[in-house]
Write a protein that holds these residues in place. Structure first.
Motif, mmCIF file in Angstrom:
data_model
loop_
_atom_site.group_PDB
_atom_site.id
_atom_site.type_symbol
_atom_site.label_atom_id
_atom_site.label_comp_id
_atom_site.label_asym_id
_atom_site.label_seq_id
_atom_site.Cartn_x
_atom_site.Cartn_y
_atom_site.Cartn_z
ATOM 1 N N GLU A 87 16.396 13.579 15.227
ATOM 2 C CA GLU A 87 17.846 13.600 15.368
ATOM 3 C C GLU A 87 18.428 12.189 15.291
ATOM 4 O O GLU A 87 19.515 11.991 14.752
ATOM 5 C CB GLU A 87 18.241 14.243 16.694
ATOM 6 C CG GLU A 87 19.738 14.325 16.890
ATOM 7 C CD GLU A 87 20.146 15.066 18.142
ATOM 8 O OE1 GLU A 87 21.246 14.777 18.643
ATOM 9 O OE2 GLU A 87 19.380 15.929 18.634
ATOM 10 N N HIS A 88 17.701 11.195 15.789
ATOM 11 C CA HIS A 88 18.268 9.865 15.975
ATOM 12 C C HIS A 88 17.791 8.799 15.000
ATOM 13 O O HIS A 88 18.340 7.692 15.011
ATOM 14 C CB HIS A 88 18.030 9.409 17.417
ATOM 15 C CG HIS A 88 18.749 10.281 18.404
ATOM 16 N ND1 HIS A 88 20.086 10.150 18.685
ATOM 17 C CD2 HIS A 88 18.313 11.332 19.143
ATOM 18 C CE1 HIS A 88 20.446 11.071 19.570
ATOM 19 N NE2 HIS A 88 19.390 11.795 19.858
ATOM 20 N N VAL A 89 16.779 9.070 14.160
ATOM 21 C CA VAL A 89 16.369 8.062 13.177
ATOM 22 C C VAL A 89 17.483 7.898 12.152
ATOM 23 O O VAL A 89 18.310 8.788 11.966
ATOM 24 C CB VAL A 89 15.037 8.408 12.468
ATOM 25 C CG1 VAL A 89 13.870 8.349 13.429
ATOM 26 C CG2 VAL A 89 15.108 9.727 11.736
ATOM 27 N N GLN A 90 17.484 6.766 11.483
ATOM 28 C CA GLN A 90 18.536 6.468 10.514
ATOM 29 C C GLN A 90 18.075 6.660 9.072
ATOM 30 O O GLN A 90 18.745 6.221 8.146
ATOM 31 C CB GLN A 90 19.035 5.035 10.730
ATOM 32 C CG GLN A 90 19.604 4.800 12.115
ATOM 33 C CD GLN A 90 20.760 5.740 12.432
ATOM 34 O OE1 GLN A 90 21.698 5.887 11.642
ATOM 35 N NE2 GLN A 90 20.692 6.400 13.579
ATOM 36 N N VAL A 91 16.920 7.314 8.896
ATOM 37 C CA VAL A 91 16.364 7.555 7.565
ATOM 38 C C VAL A 91 15.914 9.007 7.486
ATOM 39 O O VAL A 91 15.855 9.710 8.493
ATOM 40 C CB VAL A 91 15.160 6.630 7.276
ATOM 41 C CG1 VAL A 91 15.561 5.170 7.327
ATOM 42 C CG2 VAL A 91 14.011 6.907 8.218
ATOM 43 N N THR A 92 15.547 9.414 6.283
ATOM 44 C CA THR A 92 14.941 10.727 6.084
ATOM 45 C C THR A 92 13.451 10.513 5.874
ATOM 46 O O THR A 92 13.049 9.880 4.887
ATOM 47 C CB THR A 92 15.562 11.445 4.873
ATOM 48 O OG1 THR A 92 16.957 11.609 5.122
ATOM 49 C CG2 THR A 92 14.923 12.809 4.652
ATOM 50 N N VAL A 93 12.633 10.996 6.824
ATOM 51 C CA VAL A 93 11.181 10.837 6.712
ATOM 52 C C VAL A 93 10.621 11.894 5.767
ATOM 53 O O VAL A 93 11.270 12.906 5.482
ATOM 54 C CB VAL A 93 10.490 10.900 8.097
ATOM 55 C CG1 VAL A 93 10.992 9.792 9.018
ATOM 56 C CG2 VAL A 93 10.643 12.268 8.738
ATOM 57 N N ALA A 94 9.409 11.653 5.300
ATOM 58 C CA ALA A 94 8.786 12.551 4.334
ATOM 59 C C ALA A 94 8.433 13.905 4.932
ATOM 60 O O ALA A 94 8.672 14.950 4.316
ATOM 61 C CB ALA A 94 7.525 11.898 3.752
ATOM 62 N N GLN A 95 7.874 13.901 6.139
ATOM 63 C CA GLN A 95 7.327 15.148 6.676
ATOM 64 C C GLN A 95 7.219 15.066 8.186
ATOM 65 O O GLN A 95 6.987 13.994 8.743
ATOM 66 C CB GLN A 95 5.938 15.365 6.067
ATOM 67 C CG GLN A 95 5.279 16.673 6.406
ATOM 68 C CD GLN A 95 3.928 16.799 5.717
ATOM 69 O OE1 GLN A 95 3.127 15.877 5.725
ATOM 70 N NE2 GLN A 95 3.681 17.945 5.116
ATOM 71 N N ALA A 96 7.377 16.214 8.830
ATOM 72 C CA ALA A 96 7.125 16.334 10.267
ATOM 73 C C ALA A 96 6.362 17.621 10.503
ATOM 74 O O ALA A 96 6.691 18.670 9.932
ATOM 75 C CB ALA A 96 8.429 16.342 11.056
ATOM 76 N N ILE A 97 5.335 17.524 11.336
ATOM 77 C CA ILE A 97 4.533 18.698 11.713
ATOM 78 C C ILE A 97 4.561 18.785 13.227
ATOM 79 O O ILE A 97 4.072 17.880 13.908
ATOM 80 C CB ILE A 97 3.087 18.585 11.190
ATOM 81 C CG1 ILE A 97 3.086 18.430 9.659
ATOM 82 C CG2 ILE A 97 2.276 19.802 11.619
ATOM 83 C CD1 ILE A 97 1.724 18.115 9.070
ATOM 84 N N LEU A 98 5.146 19.855 13.740
ATOM 85 C CA LEU A 98 5.264 20.074 15.172
ATOM 86 C C LEU A 98 4.240 21.117 15.579
ATOM 87 O O LEU A 98 4.365 22.294 15.227
ATOM 88 C CB LEU A 98 6.683 20.532 15.540
ATOM 89 C CG LEU A 98 7.758 19.434 15.505
ATOM 90 C CD1 LEU A 98 8.086 19.004 14.082
ATOM 91 C CD2 LEU A 98 9.006 19.913 16.208
ATOM 92 N N VAL A 99 3.202 20.686 16.277
ATOM 93 C CA VAL A 99 2.100 21.553 16.703
ATOM 94 C C VAL A 99 2.332 21.938 18.160
ATOM 95 O O VAL A 99 2.455 21.067 19.022
ATOM 96 C CB VAL A 99 0.744 20.836 16.548
ATOM 97 C CG1 VAL A 99 -0.390 21.714 17.063
ATOM 98 C CG2 VAL A 99 0.504 20.434 15.093
ATOM 99 N N ARG A 181 -4.679 19.512 5.902
ATOM 100 C CA ARG A 181 -4.329 20.050 4.582
ATOM 101 C C ARG A 181 -2.825 20.061 4.327
ATOM 102 O O ARG A 181 -2.397 20.026 3.170
ATOM 103 C CB ARG A 181 -4.895 21.465 4.420
ATOM 104 C CG ARG A 181 -6.393 21.512 4.231
ATOM 105 C CD ARG A 181 -6.876 22.881 3.784
ATOM 106 N NE ARG A 181 -6.357 23.961 4.599
ATOM 107 C CZ ARG A 181 -6.969 24.499 5.664
ATOM 108 N NH1 ARG A 181 -8.132 24.017 6.049
ATOM 109 N NH2 ARG A 181 -6.426 25.503 6.308
ATOM 110 N N LEU A 182 -2.020 20.110 5.365
ATOM 111 C CA LEU A 182 -0.566 20.129 5.190
ATOM 112 C C LEU A 182 -0.013 18.786 4.741
ATOM 113 O O LEU A 182 1.084 18.713 4.180
ATOM 114 C CB LEU A 182 0.123 20.541 6.491
ATOM 115 C CG LEU A 182 -0.095 21.973 6.965
ATOM 116 C CD1 LEU A 182 0.560 22.179 8.334
ATOM 117 C CD2 LEU A 182 0.413 22.975 5.943
ATOM 118 N N ILE A 183 -0.746 17.717 4.980
ATOM 119 C CA ILE A 183 -0.281 16.360 4.660
ATOM 120 C C ILE A 183 -0.831 15.958 3.296
ATOM 121 O O ILE A 183 -2.038 15.916 3.116
ATOM 122 C CB ILE A 183 -0.706 15.368 5.756
ATOM 123 C CG1 ILE A 183 -0.158 15.814 7.109
ATOM 124 C CG2 ILE A 183 -0.252 13.952 5.405
ATOM 125 C CD1 ILE A 183 -0.700 15.047 8.286
#
Length: 184
Positions: A87-99, A181-183
């Protein structure tokens, strides 16, 4: 500074509540990603889910660098932390995986890592590819319903398993091929 191949790919793996970088599948995944050219950080944040997110989040944002090549992986309380980070970063990251992630109170324990509410549009705009990996039989309530609630708000991909909490003090989970494998 970056020594990774490609475009400076980096990954940050956030442990869960009461965890540390040396438990569960974190060291294994870090090794797998390093072998593929990622610069990997598995920080020790003992304040995860102890210190209120309002004071903890600025410290996390200051301690890490996020860019369009960053992959974020979070487990349990670390996955809940990722929602605030995204929510608070100032960029768009490539990927997030919430386990074993969650966005609302999963059980009767206090959850200082949770925000009172989230700007779901901001989160969605700060990540290109997002995955929610949850179990139907998570003993802490970080289950498929929690994953579905986040998926319904953010899109992405939800993966439902029957694998408990994906590692805990009483559940060995030394490798995690699915997340690897997701990355790309």
């Amino acid at each position: 500074m970056d020594t990774a191949g490609g475009a400076g790919r980096r990954a940050i793996i956030f442990h869960g509540t009461g965890g540390n970088p040396g438990v569960a599948w974190y060291p294994w995944l870090a090794g797998q990603l390093s072998e593929r050219g990622y610069v990997v950080d598995v920080p020790h944040h003992p304040e995860v889910n102890v210190e209120p997110i309002g004071t903890f989040l600025p410290k996390v944002l200051d301690q890490h660098r996020f860019d369009e090549h960053t992959v974020l992986v979070g487990h349990s309380g670390g996955a809940a932390l990722l929602l605030a980070v995204l929510e608070h970063v100032q960029v768009t990251v490539a990927q997030a995986i919430l386990v074993a992630g969650y966005s609302t109170q999963p059980n009767t324990s206090e959850e200082p890592v949770l925000q009172a509410d989230y700007d779901w549009d901001a989160i969605r705009s700060h990540v290109r590819d997002i995955y929610f990996v949850n179990s139907r039989n998570d003993p802490y309530g970080c289950d498929d319903r929690q994953g579905r609630a986040m998926f319904d708000r953010l899109g992405g991909t939800q993966i439902v398993r029957d694998d408990g909490h994906f590692g805990d003090y009483n559940q060995e989970y030394d490798t995690f091929e699915l997340v690897n494998r997701l990355i790309p």
